[in-house]
Design a protein around this motif. Structure first.
Motif, PDB file in Angstrom:
ATOM      1  N   GLY A  11      -1.595  -7.491   7.945  1.00  0.00           N
ATOM      2  CA  GLY A  11      -1.881  -6.077   7.759  1.00  0.00           C
ATOM      3  C   GLY A  11      -0.980  -5.183   8.584  1.00  0.00           C
ATOM      4  O   GLY A  11      -0.578  -4.106   8.159  1.00  0.00           O
ATOM      5  N   VAL A  30      -6.515  -8.424   3.354  1.00  0.00           N
ATOM      6  CA  VAL A  30      -5.919  -7.117   3.653  1.00  0.00           C
ATOM      7  C   VAL A  30      -6.177  -6.142   2.512  1.00  0.00           C
ATOM      8  O   VAL A  30      -6.517  -4.977   2.729  1.00  0.00           O
ATOM      9  N   ILE A  31      -6.008  -6.630   1.282  1.00  0.00           N
ATOM     10  CA  ILE A  31      -6.215  -5.740   0.139  1.00  0.00           C
ATOM     11  C   ILE A  31      -7.685  -5.351   0.018  1.00  0.00           C
ATOM     12  O   ILE A  31      -8.021  -4.196  -0.217  1.00  0.00           O
ATOM     13  N   PHE A  91       2.378  -5.040   6.923  1.00  0.00           N
ATOM     14  CA  PHE A  91       2.244  -4.311   5.658  1.00  0.00           C
ATOM     15  C   PHE A  91       2.147  -2.823   5.908  1.00  0.00           C
ATOM     16  O   PHE A  91       2.754  -2.001   5.197  1.00  0.00           O
ATOM     17  N   ALA A 135      -8.275  -4.633   7.691  1.00  0.00           N
ATOM     18  CA  ALA A 135      -7.816  -6.020   7.622  1.00  0.00           C
ATOM     19  C   ALA A 135      -8.832  -6.952   8.273  1.00  0.00           C
ATOM     20  O   ALA A 135      -9.174  -8.009   7.737  1.00  0.00           O
ATOM     21  N   MET A 184      -5.645  -1.507   2.459  1.00  0.00           N
ATOM     22  CA  MET A 184      -4.280  -1.585   2.977  1.00  0.00           C
ATOM     23  C   MET A 184      -4.002  -0.452   3.948  1.00  0.00           C
ATOM     24  O   MET A 184      -4.475   0.665   3.764  1.00  0.00           O
ATOM     25  N   VAL A 200       4.532  -7.582   2.393  1.00  0.00           N
ATOM     26  CA  VAL A 200       3.556  -8.637   2.584  1.00  0.00           C
ATOM     27  C   VAL A 200       4.351  -9.851   3.031  1.00  0.00           C
ATOM     28  O   VAL A 200       5.064 -10.459   2.243  1.00  0.00           O
ATOM     29  N   ARG A 206       5.387  -1.936   4.325  1.00  0.00           N
ATOM     30  CA  ARG A 206       4.982  -2.243   2.953  1.00  0.00           C
ATOM     31  C   ARG A 206       5.453  -3.636   2.565  1.00  0.00           C
ATOM     32  O   ARG A 206       5.682  -3.904   1.393  1.00  0.00           O
TER      33      ARG A 206
END
Lengths: 293, 394, 336
Positions: free
Chosen positions: A25, A227-228, A28, A238, A232, A34, A32
């Motif tokens: 996380g 995480v999703i 990300f 997360a 995000m 992963v 951005r």
């Protein structure tokens, strides 16, 4: 009482997933990206601990964490920095390549056989109270995830580089114009993700006692999902996502009849899918990431 | 244009020459044994031992004059742990003149290579694929496996647990992601109930590298009726399960099969006790059969380290079997060798008495060595042969 | 050549050039040893999968992390339809008798299998295509996991965790080539259609496209369905090439990774990119595999491949094709 035992199990599993999700996380949020190689950072940390198993345990676990951090920073410098402004899908592909490299590297040197190791015997102890069994490792995992998350939040809120990191994750160009040294910020973020991977590595090795070149994959996938699901761009998200997936896994494991148990993974993902359809932003929605239209 | 034409003709001629030279074999040339197996990747640990066992057998046979007066030599090709690549690997060893082909110790991974090799008319052995499909029905009449079939392994364990240990109530723990585990557990349950045993609990998980077995450990502990746990897992997940189960304070005996062979994973569960398993033989120098201990010694000398698991013996024995069949047939013709193999009745091979029939190219009535681990050390208990094996389905 | 003939040729040049180029490669491969032939066939099959992937990812800008689902679904469907009845009796004795008695010709079998994937894509796509970027990707991955777990346990239809063998083998060089040409034509026609154009508009500027009246969800869905069909066909050919279907060793998950990398290395914004990526990675993989043998260290080839991928992405993030098609030759360019 048995529910309490399941609750403890759930927190233990969730704690590990939360640690892994935190690592993914963080990166990300900043880039951005992963980082599919995150699980492999954990794997490298575990192999380092395996090789250092003969030393006293502080050296062993420190060695593991240091290796995870080193690998994280090196892979950022070599593989991700040249792609800093590229499409997220290209970054993802690069992380696949990094993961492929790390796994085959270890496979070539150490072979594909699962190797057993016991790093910190103290972690194997369990506290028995009535019919409850709480392993020291469980407590360690929960404590670790809370401490690291707290520490990270403080870092991001109070330190200069932490604030720069948050700025860069909101708007990189503006941050750079305002004097934020993006290279340093990103490298630091990766170093922290390495630290988180190293911490997760200690937990994994303590739990499983085995090292295997592919050991990082499943954790990466779960962390990705966590995480999703958690939302995000939010670190708290997360962690919550990690615990949510862990709790779901243990609850289903306990409740499902035998005939359906082999399908547990499918059920977990069905729940995740349905959840995302109704709340695509995740549990904790970050305003900046919502689509404008 | 002329230059181009002459170049092309020359190239074509060279290709033909290369093609012909590989076919022609003088009578002094060694007989080639091909190993189309995983030399790299994740399946390699399972093929490594059998290959080395095969190489030792070849050395032993050559020292005694070879087969029908001809020496043996081994060529290898890497399947890279990719089932699809198996076909290419088989083609490679066949192109080098392989008369017999050994493939991976697993039906799923070895099938492609086996199909290719048998289609080329060569006897093909899997070192230790336990699936009865690896044979006439699944691949073809030229395919054999040196393993003890999974249903037989299950029956052996069930009978030993019931009759020798006197256990009556079992808790079955299974990983459902691999066919071998599913077959092992389902056949065990069938034989167990036939004997009069009771299944008091079951649990399943579905992935090869589950990290957290807390849930499984809790469920296992909750079940206080069981005498022992029957575990269908391998060395990439089993040790972790055992570790977390033991850490939770669950100390019931655990019984497993040859997929848990080896002591390279014992470090994961220090001072493990009450762990029992069946293996093809003890690779720790303490097998009751002196021949097996000799094998371990010779293997260690030839390869610089002891075999990791007893599966290596299947590689040795398949070479024994083929050589024996060839001697009896008096030729290297695959069909003649096949006919001799199909007449095997309790042939005394290193891995144990071996039998084949025209319909069954897998062993069902051969003993396995039951071992125990106490305080982190392997010790042999007894060699046990199943009396009755559940009916096999292909 | 009349101007309008030139126009037509020029319009189809992007896909024509690819088909001609591949035809040359295939013709050369026929002359080589069987191992080269097999390598080229495998590459052609991968190409179909990546073309399918491109059709969705390249035009929509969304990532699909579960496209291998369609490979799996179509592969088994083709097996159910085309496997010889005697084989089915041994391998899948409990399958529905409708399938059990069937022994369809391989071509309609492949097409029907592809259609099944298209249908599945339609069903899951309707809810999924509303999601944005990375969330949709996770959605497709969730579908992949659900399908593969179910298929892994569905013993009577898929043999569960075991391998299904006995599939008819019909994938030779020119058959594979034919399917690739077909996939290229479909992908190109979609690209040039108003659907493709609208979708690309939404990729480049979502807000403007919506304002211009593009129904983004519908366009994404159309691309998703078409791409599922193509990728499904790729899956069918894959299993009929190896004659077996197995899910061992996380095969389809690993295919997900490698096909995405192939597309990125080639360049995700053009059809040429899909082809170039597969060609480049196949050549490097086989080359390194051959080079590895004299050196004797297994695994160096894989490391080399990973390094190659990273280098290409680093020096040319838009991919080998750079988002463009093969340029028009001079004689096809309009004069005046």
């Amino acid at each position: 009482m048995i529910f309490l035992q399941y609750a403890i199990d759930a927190l233990s599993v969730g704690g590990l997933y939360a640690l892994a999700a935190l690592g993914i996380g963080l990166i990300f949020g900043i880039m951005r990206l992963v980082n599919f190689a995150h699980g492999d950072l954990l794997m490298m940390g575990c192999y380092a601990m395996f090789m250092l198993a003969a030393a006293i345990w502080p050296v062993t676990i420190l060695g593991g964490v240091v290796i995870a951090i080193l690998v994280a920073v090196i892979t950022e410098r070599i593989a991700f920095r040249p792609l800093r402004s590229a499409d997220p899908t290209i970054l993802l592909a690069a992380s696949f390549a990094v993961s492929f490299f790390l796994q085959n590297f270890v496979l070539m040197i150490m072979g594909g056989r699962a190797l057993g190791v016991d790093i910190v015997p103290a972690l194997n102890q369990h506290i028995v109270w009535d019919s409850l069994s709480i392993s020291v490792l469980n407590l360690f995992t929960i404590a670790l995830s809370v401490i690291l998350m707290g520490g990270l939040s403080l870092f991001l809120a109070r330190t200069r580089i932490g604030i720069h990191m948050r700025a860069a994750s909101e708007d990189v160009r503006m941050a750079r114009m305002l004097g934020v040294r993006v290279n340093l910020v990103v490298a630091t973020a990766f170093a922290i993700s390495g630290l988180l991977a190293g911490a997760a590595a200690i937990v994994v090795l303590g739990k499983t006692g085995l090292v295997l070149p592919t050991m990082g994959l499943r954790l990466t996938l779960i962390a990705f999902v966590a995480v999703i699901v958690g939302g995000m761009g939010s670190l708290t998200g997360a962690v919550i996502g990690g615990y949510a997936v862990g709790i779901l896994e243990v609850v289903l494991g306990g409740l499902l009849p035998l005939v359906i148990l082999p399908y547990r993974e499918a059920l977990i993902f069905t729940v995740v899918l349905l959840f995302l359809l109704f709340r695509p932003g995740g549990i904790i929605r970050v305003a900046a990431l919502k689509e404008r239209v | 244009m002329k230059l181009l034409m002459s170049l092309m003709i020359g190239f074509t001629l060279a290709l033909c020459a290369a093609g012909f030279s590989s076919k022609a074999q003088a009578n002094d040339d060694p007989i080639v044994i091909g190993a189309a197996i995983a030399l790299s990747g994740f399946v390699a640990p399972y093929d490594d031992g059998p290959l080395k066992g095969l190489q030792l057998a070849v050395a032993d046979i050559n020292a005694k004059g070879g087969v029908l007066g001809r020496q043996l030599s081994v060529v290898t090709a890497d399947t890279k742990s990719d089932p699809a690549q198996g076909t290419n690997a088989a083609i490679e060893v066949l192109e080098q003149g392989a008369e017999m082909v050994m493939v991976t110790c697993d039906f799923d991974f070895g099938a492609a290579a086996a199909l290719q090799a048998t289609a080329a008319g060569k006897v093909t052995f899997s070192s230790c694929a336990g699936d009865p499909k690896f044979g006439v029905q699944g691949i073809g009449p030229l395919a054999y496996t040196m393993s003890l079939g999974t249903p037989a392994q299950a029956a052996t364990l069930a009978e030993w647990a019931y009759k020798e240990k006197g256990w009556r109530k079992v808790y079955v723990q299974m990983n459902s992601m691999v066919e071998y585990f599913k077959s092992l557990c389902s056949n065990f349950k069938i034989r167990w109930e036939e004997l009069g045993g009771e299944i008091v609990g079951e649990d399943v998980y579905n992935f090869t590298e589950v990290k957290s077995f807390e849930g499984q450990a809790t469920r296992m502990k909750q079940n206080t009726e069981k005498d022992f746990v029957f575990m269908c897992a391998a060395t990439f997940d089993g040790p972790s399960l055992i570790k977390q189960v033991r850490n939770a304070g669950e100390n019931t005996p655990i019984l497993a099969s040859e997929s848990m062979d080896g002591n390279f994973w014992l470090e994961a569960v220090p001072n493990l006790s009450e762990f029992y398993l069946s293996v093809y033989g003890s690779m720790f120098g303490n097998d009751p059969n002196p021949q097996i201990n000799d094998y371990v010694a010779k293997y260690t000398e030839m390869h610089g380290q002891a075999p990791f698991t007893a599966h290596s013996m299947t590689g040795y024995s398949l070479m024994e079997a083929w050589a024996l069949a060839a001697e009896r047939a008096g030729s290297f013709d695959s069909d003649a060798i096949r006919q001799e193999l199909d007449k095997f009745v309790n042939e005394d091979l290193l891995v144990g008495p071996t039998s084949y029939t025209p319909e069954l190219h897998i062993n069902l009535y051969r003993g396995m060595q039951i071992m125990e681990v106490q305080n982190g050390k392997h010790a042999p208990i007894t060699r046990y042969t199943a009396e009755k094996v559940p009916p096999i389905t292909f | 050549m009349a101007d309008r003939h030139v126009d037509v040729l020029a319009k189809f040049w992007p896909v024509l050039s690819l088909i001609l180029g591949l035809a040359v490669i295939v013709a050369l491969a026929q002359l080589g040893p069987i191992s080269i032939e097999r390598m080229v066939i495998k590459a052609l099959i991968m190409m179909i999968v990546v073309i399918g992937l491109y059709t969705f990812i390249g035009n929509s800008g969304l990532l699909s992390f579960g496209h291998s689902t369609f490979m799996v679904v179509s592969a088994y469907m083709s097996a159910w339809l085309t496997m010889p009845v005697i084989r089915k009796k041994i391998m899948l004795p409990d399958i529905w008798s409708g399938f059990g008695q069937m022994e369809m010709h391989v071509l309609p079998g492949a097409l029907l299998a592809g259609l099944l994937s298209a249908f599945l894509a339609l069903i899951v796509g309707i809810p999924l295509m509303r999601l944005s970027g990375i969330v949709a990707a996770i959605g497709t991955f969730a579908v992949f996991t659900i399908v593969t777990v179910v298929y892994n346990q569905w013993d009577s239809y898929t043999k569960g965790a075991s391998t299904l063998i006995g599939l008819p083998t019909y994938v030779d060089l020119w058959t594979a080539f034919g399917f690739v040409a077909g996939a290229l034509v479909i992908a190109h026609l979609y690209d040039q259609s108003k659907f493709g154009l609208s979708l690309r508009a939404s990729r480049d500027d979502l807000v403007a496209a919506k304002a211009a009246g593009v129904n983004v969800v519908r366009q994404r869905l159309i691309a998703f369905v078409i791409s599922a069909f193509i990728t499904g066909i790729g899956g069918v050919l894959y299993v009929h090439f190896t004659a077996t279907i197995t899910q061992a060793n996380l095969l389809y998950l690993n295919l997900t990774f490698i096909t995405i990398v192939m597309l990125m290395v080639g360049g995700m914004r053009s059809l040429f990119g899909a082809v170039a990526g597969v060609v480049a990675i196949s050549i490097v993989t086989e080359g390194l595999r051959a080079a590895e043998k004299p050196v004797g260290v297994s695994g160096l080839g894989e490391l080399g491949l990973a390094v190659f991928m990273l280098v290409i992405l680093a020096i040319r993030p838009s991919g080998i094709a750079g988002g463009k098609d093969i340029p028009l030759p001079a004689f096809l360019r309009r004069r005046g």
